[in-house]
Design a protein around this motif. Sequence first.
Motif, PDB file in Angstrom:
ATOM      1  N   UNK A 265       3.946   9.579  -3.022  1.00  0.00           N
ATOM      2  CA  UNK A 265       4.788   8.413  -3.337  1.00  0.00           C
ATOM      3  C   UNK A 265       5.159   7.650  -2.057  1.00  0.00           C
ATOM      4  N   UNK A 267       3.674   7.954   0.898  1.00  0.00           N
ATOM      5  CA  UNK A 267       2.439   7.496   1.563  1.00  0.00           C
ATOM      6  C   UNK A 267       2.073   6.118   1.020  1.00  0.00           C
ATOM      7  N   UNK A 268       2.154   5.990  -0.309  1.00  0.00           N
ATOM      8  CA  UNK A 268       1.782   4.739  -0.972  1.00  0.00           C
ATOM      9  C   UNK A 268       2.752   3.621  -0.588  1.00  0.00           C
ATOM     10  N   UNK A 271       1.939   2.453   2.810  1.00  0.00           N
ATOM     11  CA  UNK A 271       0.732   1.619   2.806  1.00  0.00           C
ATOM     12  C   UNK A 271       1.067   0.200   2.356  1.00  0.00           C
ATOM     13  N   UNK A 272       1.865   0.101   1.273  1.00  0.00           N
ATOM     14  CA  UNK A 272       2.248  -1.226   0.766  1.00  0.00           C
ATOM     15  C   UNK A 272       3.000  -2.005   1.841  1.00  0.00           C
ATOM     16  N   UNK A 274       2.798  -1.629   5.108  1.00  0.00           N
ATOM     17  CA  UNK A 274       1.862  -2.013   6.179  1.00  0.00           C
ATOM     18  C   UNK A 274       0.922  -3.142   5.754  1.00  0.00           C
ATOM     19  N   UNK A 275       0.601  -3.179   4.437  1.00  0.00           N
ATOM     20  CA  UNK A 275      -0.309  -4.220   3.956  1.00  0.00           C
ATOM     21  C   UNK A 275       0.423  -5.524   3.631  1.00  0.00           C
ATOM     22  N   UNK A 276       1.750  -5.540   3.858  1.00  0.00           N
ATOM     23  CA  UNK A 276       2.519  -6.769   3.675  1.00  0.00           C
ATOM     24  C   UNK A 276       2.892  -7.062   2.238  1.00  0.00           C
ATOM     25  N   UNK A 277       3.236  -6.050   1.470  1.00  0.00           N
ATOM     26  CA  UNK A 277       3.603  -6.228   0.059  1.00  0.00           C
ATOM     27  C   UNK A 277       4.781  -7.200  -0.074  1.00  0.00           C
ATOM     28  N   UNK A 294       7.209  -3.010  -8.204  1.00  0.00           N
ATOM     29  CA  UNK A 294       5.914  -3.710  -8.189  1.00  0.00           C
ATOM     30  C   UNK A 294       5.928  -4.792  -9.277  1.00  0.00           C
TER      31      UNK A 294
ATOM     32  N   UNK B 244      -2.524  10.502  -8.471  1.00  0.00           N
ATOM     33  CA  UNK B 244      -1.417   9.562  -8.277  1.00  0.00           C
ATOM     34  C   UNK B 244      -1.875   8.125  -8.488  1.00  0.00           C
ATOM     35  N   UNK B 270      -3.317  -0.345  -2.738  1.00  0.00           N
ATOM     36  CA  UNK B 270      -2.356  -1.088  -1.910  1.00  0.00           C
ATOM     37  C   UNK B 270      -2.970  -2.426  -1.487  1.00  0.00           C
ATOM     38  N   UNK B 274      -1.527  -6.115  -2.552  1.00  0.00           N
ATOM     39  CA  UNK B 274      -1.060  -7.002  -1.480  1.00  0.00           C
ATOM     40  C   UNK B 274      -1.977  -8.210  -1.327  1.00  0.00           C
TER      41      UNK B 274
END
Lengths: 300, 276
Positions: A265, A267-268, A271-272, A274-277, A294, B244, B270, B274
């Motif tokens: 959870x 980790x995801x 990632x979001x 870092x990817x600029x969510x 989300x 997951x 991801x 994004x």
Amino acid sequence: MWQIKTNHLTYVYDKKDPNHYDALSDVSLEIKKGDLVCIVGKTGSGKSTLVQTFNNLISPTSGYCQVENFYITSDKKLKKELLKNQDKSVIEENKHVARLRRKVGLVFQFPEYQLFAETIIKDVMFGPKNFGLKEEEAKEVAKKSLIEVGIPESYFEKSPFELSGGEKRRVAIAGIIASDPDILVLDEPTAGLDPNGKIEIMNLIKRFHEKGRTIIIVTHDMNLVLNFAKTVIVLNDGKLIEVTSPEKLFQSPDIEKYSLEIPTLFKFINLLKNDGFAGNLSEIYDFDTLIKRIYEAKYE
Amino acid sequence: MSLAIEVKNLNFSYDSEEGVQTIKNVSFSIEKGQYVSLIGHNGSGKSTLAKLLAYLLEPASGEIYVDGIRVNEKNIREIRQTIGVVFQNPDNQFIGSTVEGDIAFGLENRAVPREKMIELVKKYSRLVGMDKFLNKSPDELSGGQKQRVAIAGILALGLKIIIFDEATSMLDPEGVEDIKKLIFEMKKEDPELTFVSITHDIEEAYLSDKVIILNSGEKYMEGVPEDVFADEDKIKSIGLDIPFVLQVKNALKKKGIETPKNIRTIEELSNYLCGK
């Protein structure tokens, strides 16, 4: 109020070995009575060594471990010093390691490999008999423990080797709780179990905790840490890194430095980030909140 | 591609008098070079199946073919030049009095020349991170270290089919990753190397070439991970979980957010969410 304390605890496995190293180095910490603690760290970080000092299975090379009034150290001079000016009752208590071992129950990694008796009930009776209980008393205690871990009475006369992995582990845990320990230490209790087996074992441990016992778990399973721990002790290369909460640990940038696996959870979420969510990702600790955020980012 | 393993109508029971069948009429096939995950809850028969494949147990009925050869009691030695298993409990497989002796054991049995044997022991002890422990006895090692030794012992044999039965369960996450990388490196060097992983790690299974699920001794599902894990209810009904990434995709779908079918990792998901 602490129940276990270590003070500058250092442990060396074989001092004569020219390549010897400190398996534990200058570890000072306190564990509160009634806490549910997870000890984490990569292989060789000293987790299992540390918990083995709690019931004097091994004694610190220097420094000491204290469980309530019991002092554990192989430094005789230090032990003498620690017991100086103590009550007679404390000095007497320190002569009986067996009483300490009753107080601190230690469940090893893959405890089912240590099952040996021809029937389940005999296996669980072994510990109480060793602590001096008579046959009938030991049987009563064993029955109670087996029921506590969810093994039905119809199984008692079966061979432990007929059981599934999760059931065997529960029988092995029953063997330890039969001695009614105040502190239960479990080394990797969920390793090798399927998801249902893991939940079963963790619910069982939670029940012990709710009865007021102190629980100490050594684990690599970070999902277990996230969902169950109240306190986390992080060890690395035999040194204490920090005593913290699961939430703080998993959001700390240091976590990867100590080779700890972040729960999927988190980790995801990382990632979001870092990817600029384009949405709010702060203070998410569970799956449903993640999905909600989300959705909000997409439609609100 | 030819088959590395083929199993036809396999049956086995530990105690035939009690009539409890551990493996019930199981059939499946594994192609050469595949990475296959064998999953199922505790007691579903996975370890028994691994023992049957290496003929450590004799089937009650059915056929097992390894590299095209039908396995029977007469050709066990030949078969074991091809297939090897690393089991979960390293204490049951530690034979040597030292790490070096243990890794060398299988090589000695195969009469590998001494010089070659020394070279292989050095190579594989280094690859599993145990080269500094060669003179240590098993009682000086942790469970995870003993597992590394058991893995080195099998890898050093240069077998064509390797089965890991929860062989990394005592390793920390970094150790598990190291071993996975090692297997992938070996598979790159030898594309025909077949690897069967008996595991509870659903995330690992999702990235395999093929997934076989056992339930109560029977084959429950078999196929590519996308197909097998697509039926969430069927997977969950036997106490297993779905990866997951699929959990997120399914939860988003319920809220009306569709994601592309070919997304298999959280990195890919991801990126998609994004807009990358």
